[in-house]
Design a protein around this motif. Structure first.
Motif, PDB file in Angstrom:
ATOM      1  N   ARG A  24       0.825  -1.217   0.000  1.00 54.03           N
ATOM      2  CA  ARG A  24       0.000   0.000   0.000  1.00 54.03           C
ATOM      3  C   ARG A  24       0.859   1.267   0.000  1.00 54.03           C
ATOM      4  NH1 ARG A  24      -2.826  -3.334   3.517  1.00 54.03           N
ATOM      5  NH2 ARG A  24      -2.047  -2.229   5.360  1.00 54.03           N
ATOM      6  N   GLY A  25       2.190   1.142  -0.046  1.00 55.00           N
ATOM      7  CA  GLY A  25       3.056   2.302  -0.189  1.00 55.00           C
ATOM      8  C   GLY A  25       3.934   2.662   0.986  1.00 55.00           C
ATOM      9  N   VAL A  26       3.840   1.934   2.100  1.00 51.21           N
ATOM     10  CA  VAL A  26       4.724   2.197   3.236  1.00 51.21           C
ATOM     11  C   VAL A  26       6.138   1.760   2.839  1.00 51.21           C
ATOM     12  CG1 VAL A  26       5.260   1.540   5.616  1.00 51.21           C
ATOM     13  CG2 VAL A  26       2.882   1.922   4.928  1.00 51.21           C
ATOM     14  N   PRO A  27       7.162   2.605   3.059  1.00 51.61           N
ATOM     15  CA  PRO A  27       8.526   2.234   2.669  1.00 51.61           C
ATOM     16  C   PRO A  27       9.039   1.018   3.453  1.00 51.61           C
ATOM     17  CG  PRO A  27       8.386   4.577   3.179  1.00 51.61           C
ATOM     18  CD  PRO A  27       7.091   3.956   3.610  1.00 51.61           C
ATOM     19  N   ALA A  28       9.765   0.160   2.771  1.00 55.86           N
ATOM     20  CA  ALA A  28      10.379  -1.003   3.417  1.00 55.86           C
ATOM     21  C   ALA A  28      11.563  -0.540   4.257  1.00 55.86           C
ATOM     22  CB  ALA A  28      10.843  -1.999   2.364  1.00 55.86           C
ATOM     23  N   PRO A  29      11.721  -1.069   5.469  1.00 52.73           N
ATOM     24  CA  PRO A  29      12.849  -0.657   6.312  1.00 52.73           C
ATOM     25  C   PRO A  29      14.182  -1.278   5.892  1.00 52.73           C
ATOM     26  CG  PRO A  29      11.522  -2.283   7.462  1.00 52.73           C
ATOM     27  CD  PRO A  29      10.804  -1.966   6.179  1.00 52.73           C
ATOM     28  N   THR A  30      14.125  -2.405   5.178  1.00 58.58           N
ATOM     29  CA  THR A  30      15.355  -3.095   4.765  1.00 58.58           C
ATOM     30  C   THR A  30      15.195  -3.613   3.334  1.00 58.58           C
ATOM     31  OG1 THR A  30      14.639  -5.278   5.499  1.00 58.58           O
ATOM     32  CG2 THR A  30      15.766  -3.889   7.139  1.00 58.58           C
ATOM     33  N   ALA A  31      16.320  -3.947   2.731  1.00 57.63           N
ATOM     34  CA  ALA A  31      16.296  -4.519   1.382  1.00 57.63           C
ATOM     35  C   ALA A  31      15.573  -5.864   1.378  1.00 57.63           C
ATOM     36  CB  ALA A  31      17.719  -4.675   0.854  1.00 57.63           C
ATOM     37  N   GLU A  32      15.783  -6.665   2.417  1.00 52.23           N
ATOM     38  CA  GLU A  32      15.101  -7.964   2.460  1.00 52.23           C
ATOM     39  C   GLU A  32      13.589  -7.790   2.543  1.00 52.23           C
ATOM     40  OE1 GLU A  32      14.424 -11.955   5.145  1.00 52.23           O
ATOM     41  OE2 GLU A  32      16.302 -10.865   5.433  1.00 52.23           O
ATOM     42  N   ARG A  33      13.133  -6.854   3.356  1.00 55.40           N
ATOM     43  CA  ARG A  33      11.681  -6.625   3.441  1.00 55.40           C
ATOM     44  C   ARG A  33      11.130  -6.185   2.091  1.00 55.40           C
ATOM     45  NH1 ARG A  33       8.971  -5.197   8.091  1.00 55.40           N
ATOM     46  NH2 ARG A  33       7.149  -5.220   6.731  1.00 55.40           N
ATOM     47  N   LEU A  34      11.885  -5.332   1.375  1.00 50.40           N
ATOM     48  CA  LEU A  34      11.421  -4.923   0.046  1.00 50.40           C
ATOM     49  C   LEU A  34      11.366  -6.128  -0.879  1.00 50.40           C
ATOM     50  CD1 LEU A  34      10.459  -2.803  -1.917  1.00 50.40           C
ATOM     51  CD2 LEU A  34      12.853  -2.432  -2.554  1.00 50.40           C
ATOM     52  N   PHE A  85      20.204   1.512   7.878  1.00 51.14           N
ATOM     53  CA  PHE A  85      21.155   2.616   7.757  1.00 51.14           C
ATOM     54  C   PHE A  85      22.131   2.432   6.594  1.00 51.14           C
ATOM     55  CE2 PHE A  85      19.898   2.240  12.222  1.00 51.14           C
ATOM     56  CZ  PHE A  85      19.209   3.437  12.338  1.00 51.14           C
ATOM     57  N   ASP A  86      21.957   1.378   5.808  1.00 51.44           N
ATOM     58  CA  ASP A  86      22.806   1.127   4.645  1.00 51.44           C
ATOM     59  C   ASP A  86      22.250   1.861   3.419  1.00 51.44           C
ATOM     60  OD1 ASP A  86      24.603  -0.673   5.940  1.00 51.44           O
ATOM     61  OD2 ASP A  86      23.097  -2.255   5.778  1.00 51.44           O
ATOM     62  N   GLU A 115      17.494   5.285  -1.473  1.00 50.77           N
ATOM     63  CA  GLU A 115      17.564   6.703  -1.808  1.00 50.77           C
ATOM     64  C   GLU A 115      16.384   7.411  -1.157  1.00 50.77           C
ATOM     65  OE1 GLU A 115      17.521   6.821  -6.086  1.00 50.77           O
ATOM     66  OE2 GLU A 115      19.552   6.004  -6.243  1.00 50.77           O
ATOM     67  N   ASP A 116      16.654   8.510  -0.494  1.00 49.11           N
ATOM     68  CA  ASP A 116      15.590   9.279   0.172  1.00 49.11           C
ATOM     69  C   ASP A 116      14.705   8.395   1.046  1.00 49.11           C
ATOM     70  OD1 ASP A 116      16.441  11.673  -1.065  1.00 49.11           O
ATOM     71  OD2 ASP A 116      15.303  11.160  -2.866  1.00 49.11           O
ATOM     72  N   ARG A 117      15.342   7.512   1.819  1.00 46.40           N
ATOM     73  CA  ARG A 117      14.680   6.616   2.775  1.00 46.40           C
ATOM     74  C   ARG A 117      13.831   5.521   2.129  1.00 46.40           C
ATOM     75  NH1 ARG A 117      12.203  10.899   6.958  1.00 46.40           N
ATOM     76  NH2 ARG A 117      13.939  11.023   8.405  1.00 46.40           N
ATOM     77  N   HIS A 118      13.966   5.328   0.839  1.00 49.57           N
ATOM     78  CA  HIS A 118      13.219   4.279   0.142  1.00 49.57           C
ATOM     79  C   HIS A 118      14.190   3.296  -0.496  1.00 49.57           C
ATOM     80  CE1 HIS A 118       9.164   6.087   0.244  1.00 49.57           C
ATOM     81  NE2 HIS A 118       9.853   7.210   0.354  1.00 49.57           N
ATOM     82  N   TRP A 119      13.923   2.006  -0.293  1.00 48.98           N
ATOM     83  CA  TRP A 119      14.692   0.960  -0.954  1.00 48.98           C
ATOM     84  C   TRP A 119      14.109   0.710  -2.346  1.00 48.98           C
ATOM     85  CZ3 TRP A 119      19.244  -0.884   0.305  1.00 48.98           C
ATOM     86  CH2 TRP A 119      19.682  -0.771   1.617  1.00 48.98           C
ATOM     87  N   TYR A 120      14.999   0.450  -3.314  1.00 50.35           N
ATOM     88  CA  TYR A 120      14.587   0.155  -4.693  1.00 50.35           C
ATOM     89  C   TYR A 120      15.339  -1.083  -5.187  1.00 50.35           C
ATOM     90  CZ  TYR A 120      12.711   4.873  -4.782  1.00 50.35           C
ATOM     91  OH  TYR A 120      12.011   6.011  -4.498  1.00 50.35           O
ATOM     92  N   TYR A 121      14.641  -1.917  -5.924  1.00 52.51           N
ATOM     93  CA  TYR A 121      15.278  -3.032  -6.627  1.00 52.51           C
ATOM     94  C   TYR A 121      15.994  -2.451  -7.831  1.00 52.51           C
ATOM     95  CZ  TYR A 121      15.612  -7.032  -9.804  1.00 52.51           C
ATOM     96  OH  TYR A 121      16.058  -7.993 -10.673  1.00 52.51           O
ATOM     97  N   VAL A 122      17.260  -2.821  -8.036  1.00 51.26           N
ATOM     98  CA  VAL A 122      18.047  -2.327  -9.179  1.00 51.26           C
ATOM     99  C   VAL A 122      18.104  -3.396 -10.266  1.00 51.26           C
ATOM    100  CG1 VAL A 122      20.282  -1.467  -9.966  1.00 51.26           C
ATOM    101  CG2 VAL A 122      19.411  -0.810  -7.705  1.00 51.26           C
TER     102      VAL A 122
END
Length: 127
Positions: A24-34, A85-86, A115-122
């Motif tokens: 629903r749009g809440v930012p993931a706290p970690t890459a694994e959660r994303l 924090f990574d 970036e800007d507190r949001h994790w993105y898949y590259v």
């Protein structure tokens, strides 16, 4: 009675406490959660979440899902960095699927950036 549905990512948590808020749009706290939320989005065919969480430099214009493909199970194989924090992270996973009588898995080592507190898949290396 409350309908309690386990999250498709198999974290052991319920959907509404796990991937539901992220879809629903809440930012993931970690890459694994994303990564887990993206797997869940594939199981639910949620293209908007997948595109929203894909880095703009590698994001496709659109997504199409394979008809009859069912994602069955997710296993996290490895993770490197990707914490709150990574700025970069790697998550290696194997996702098992079924399509008719065919069965198989996708084994990928995925790269993520924050970036800007949001994790993105590259992108990812399929193994």
């Amino acid at each position: 009675m409350i309908d309690v549905v386990r999250c498709p990512c198999l974290s052991g948590d319920v959907f509404e406490s796990c991937c539901g808020p992220l879809l629903r749009g809440v930012p993931a706290p970690t890459a694994e959660r994303l990564m887990r939320s993206r797997y869940t989005a594939f199981t639910l065919e949620d293209a908007p979440h997948l595109l929203r969480t894909w880095h703009p430099t590698t994001r496709p214009a659109s997504l199409e899902f394979d008809p009859g493909l069912s994602w069955r199970r997710l296993v996290i194989v490895d993770r490197v960095a990707g914490g709150p924090f990574d700025h970069e992270g790697v998550v290696e996973f194997e996702a098992f699927w079924r399509q008719g009588a065919d069965r198989g898995s996708l084994h990928e080592r995925s790269r993520f950036v924050r970036e800007d507190r949001h994790w993105y898949y590259v992108d990812g290396d399929v193994r």
